[in-house]
Motif scaffolding. Structure first.
Motif, short mmCIF file in Angstrom:
data_model
loop_
_atom_site.label_atom_id
_atom_site.label_comp_id
_atom_site.label_asym_id
_atom_site.label_seq_id
_atom_site.Cartn_x
_atom_site.Cartn_y
_atom_site.Cartn_z
N LYS A 27 28.46 -18.99 21.35
CA LYS A 27 27.55 -17.92 20.96
C LYS A 27 27.54 -16.82 22.02
O LYS A 27 27.52 -17.10 23.21
CB LYS A 27 26.13 -18.45 20.77
CG LYS A 27 26.00 -19.50 19.68
CD LYS A 27 24.56 -20.01 19.60
CE LYS A 27 24.43 -21.08 18.52
NZ LYS A 27 23.03 -21.59 18.44
N LYS A 28 27.55 -15.56 21.56
CA LYS A 28 27.49 -14.43 22.46
C LYS A 28 26.05 -14.21 22.92
O LYS A 28 25.13 -14.18 22.11
CB LYS A 28 28.00 -13.16 21.78
CG LYS A 28 29.46 -13.23 21.36
CD LYS A 28 30.38 -13.30 22.57
CE LYS A 28 31.84 -13.29 22.17
NZ LYS A 28 32.75 -13.37 23.34
N MET A 29 25.88 -14.07 24.23
CA MET A 29 24.55 -13.89 24.81
C MET A 29 24.61 -12.85 25.91
O MET A 29 25.69 -12.44 26.36
CB MET A 29 24.03 -15.21 25.38
CG MET A 29 23.98 -16.35 24.38
SD MET A 29 23.30 -17.86 25.11
CE MET A 29 23.48 -19.00 23.72
N SER A 30 23.44 -12.41 26.37
CA SER A 30 23.38 -11.49 27.50
C SER A 30 22.24 -11.88 28.42
O SER A 30 21.22 -12.43 27.99
CB SER A 30 23.21 -10.05 27.03
OG SER A 30 21.91 -9.82 26.51
N LEU A 31 22.43 -11.59 29.68
CA LEU A 31 21.42 -11.85 30.70
C LEU A 31 21.27 -10.60 31.54
O LEU A 31 22.24 -10.10 32.12
CB LEU A 31 21.87 -13.02 31.59
CG LEU A 31 20.91 -13.43 32.70
CD1 LEU A 31 19.68 -14.11 32.11
CD2 LEU A 31 21.60 -14.37 33.69
N GLU A 32 20.06 -10.04 31.58
CA GLU A 32 19.78 -8.84 32.36
C GLU A 32 18.85 -9.20 33.52
O GLU A 32 17.78 -9.75 33.31
CB GLU A 32 19.13 -7.76 31.50
CG GLU A 32 18.84 -6.48 32.25
CD GLU A 32 18.27 -5.38 31.36
OE1 GLU A 32 17.91 -4.31 31.89
OE2 GLU A 32 18.21 -5.60 30.13
N VAL A 33 19.30 -8.92 34.73
CA VAL A 33 18.51 -9.16 35.93
C VAL A 33 18.08 -7.81 36.48
O VAL A 33 18.91 -6.91 36.67
CB VAL A 33 19.31 -9.94 36.98
CG1 VAL A 33 18.46 -10.20 38.22
CG2 VAL A 33 19.83 -11.25 36.42
N VAL A 34 16.78 -7.67 36.75
CA VAL A 34 16.22 -6.39 37.20
C VAL A 34 15.47 -6.59 38.51
O VAL A 34 14.69 -7.54 38.65
CB VAL A 34 15.25 -5.80 36.15
CG1 VAL A 34 14.70 -4.46 36.62
CG2 VAL A 34 15.95 -5.67 34.79
N ILE A 35 15.72 -5.70 39.47
CA ILE A 35 14.92 -5.70 40.70
C ILE A 35 14.29 -4.33 40.88
O ILE A 35 14.87 -3.31 40.49
CB ILE A 35 15.76 -6.06 41.95
CG1 ILE A 35 16.74 -4.95 42.28
CG2 ILE A 35 16.47 -7.38 41.78
CD1 ILE A 35 17.29 -5.06 43.68
N ASN A 36 13.11 -4.32 41.44
CA ASN A 36 12.41 -3.08 41.74
C ASN A 36 11.82 -3.17 43.14
O ASN A 36 11.14 -4.16 43.46
CB ASN A 36 11.27 -2.82 40.74
CG ASN A 36 11.77 -2.23 39.44
OD1 ASN A 36 12.23 -1.09 39.40
ND2 ASN A 36 11.71 -3.01 38.38
N ALA A 37 12.06 -2.15 43.96
CA ALA A 37 11.43 -2.11 45.27
C ALA A 37 9.93 -1.93 45.08
O ALA A 37 9.49 -1.07 44.32
CB ALA A 37 12.00 -0.97 46.10
#
Length: 214
Positions: free
Chosen positions: A183-193
């Motif tokens: 299965k096609k999936m996505s993972l988004e990782v976000v950082i904010n100062a």
């Protein structure tokens, strides 16, 4: 969910590497606190959650500490340099592992970059900077082979954006497109100062001790 954690660990480690890479040539000394969050998308669901926080100090010696929490589990990561050497440890569930072997596989040289450039302007915490966007393919070598045995294809395509003001990374996000169990999936990782302050020699010493001894 274990398969998600496998890719998530790789993604966070890579993002920390990018932070240090963009700031390591700075003649200044400073410390930045970041928040971490994740968006996981699959054909069945979209899951968003706060992952934790990390502090990055760059100066005469570099140090990083990250605390990752999810589903009742807390993982602490310590990394620091001393005299040209790097020390690292990961602690979870009352146990620590020094110099984890996965770190050697998470190398920026494993990214085959297709395109990178400035695409706009950004503003965060009163700082103005430029948005860098890039795309590429991330090859994890032997770690990828281990992942395949668990049904995860880790030779993923990755795209990312960073807001950079001089030598400061103000925010960053990376999106991985991968497959698990076909299965096609996505993972988004976000950082904010969340806070930018002075380099702390005391914190460096504490993190270095943890990185050395676990």
């Amino acid at each position: 969910m274990a398969k998600l954690y496998l890719l998530l660990g790789v993604a966070v480690a890579l993002l920390v590497g990018l932070l240090v890479l963009f700031s390591s040539l700075s003649p200044r000394e400073f410390e930045v606190n970041y928040t971490l969050s994740v968006i996981f998308r699959s054909p069945e669901d979209v899951e968003k959650f706060d992952l934790g926080w990390m502090v990055v100090g760059l100066g005469r010696e570099n140090y990083t500490m990250a605390v990752i929490r999810h589903s009742g589990v807390e993982i602490e990561v310590f990394d620091a340099t001393e005299g040209g050497k790097e020390y690292s440890s990961i602690c979870a569930l009352g146990r620590c592992v020094k110099d984890p072997s996965v770190r050697g596989e998470v190398d920026l040289r494993n990214i085959k970059v297709k395109d990178v450039g400035v695409v706009g302007r950004c503003r965060h915490l009163g700082y103005e900077g430029e948005i860098y966007r890039g795309e590429g393919v991330f090859d994890l070598g032997m770690l990828s082979e281990v992942a395949k045995s668990q049904g995860v294809e880790l030779n993923a395509s990755v795209s990312g954006e960073l807001c950079v003001a001089g030598d400061l990374v103000l925010w960053a996000r990376e999106v991985y497109m991968f497959s698990a169990d076909g299965k096609k999936m996505s993972l988004e990782v976000v950082i904010n100062a969340s806070k930018i302050g002075a380099y702390s020699v005391e914190r460096y010493r504490e993190i270095l001790q943890k990185a050395k001894t676990g």
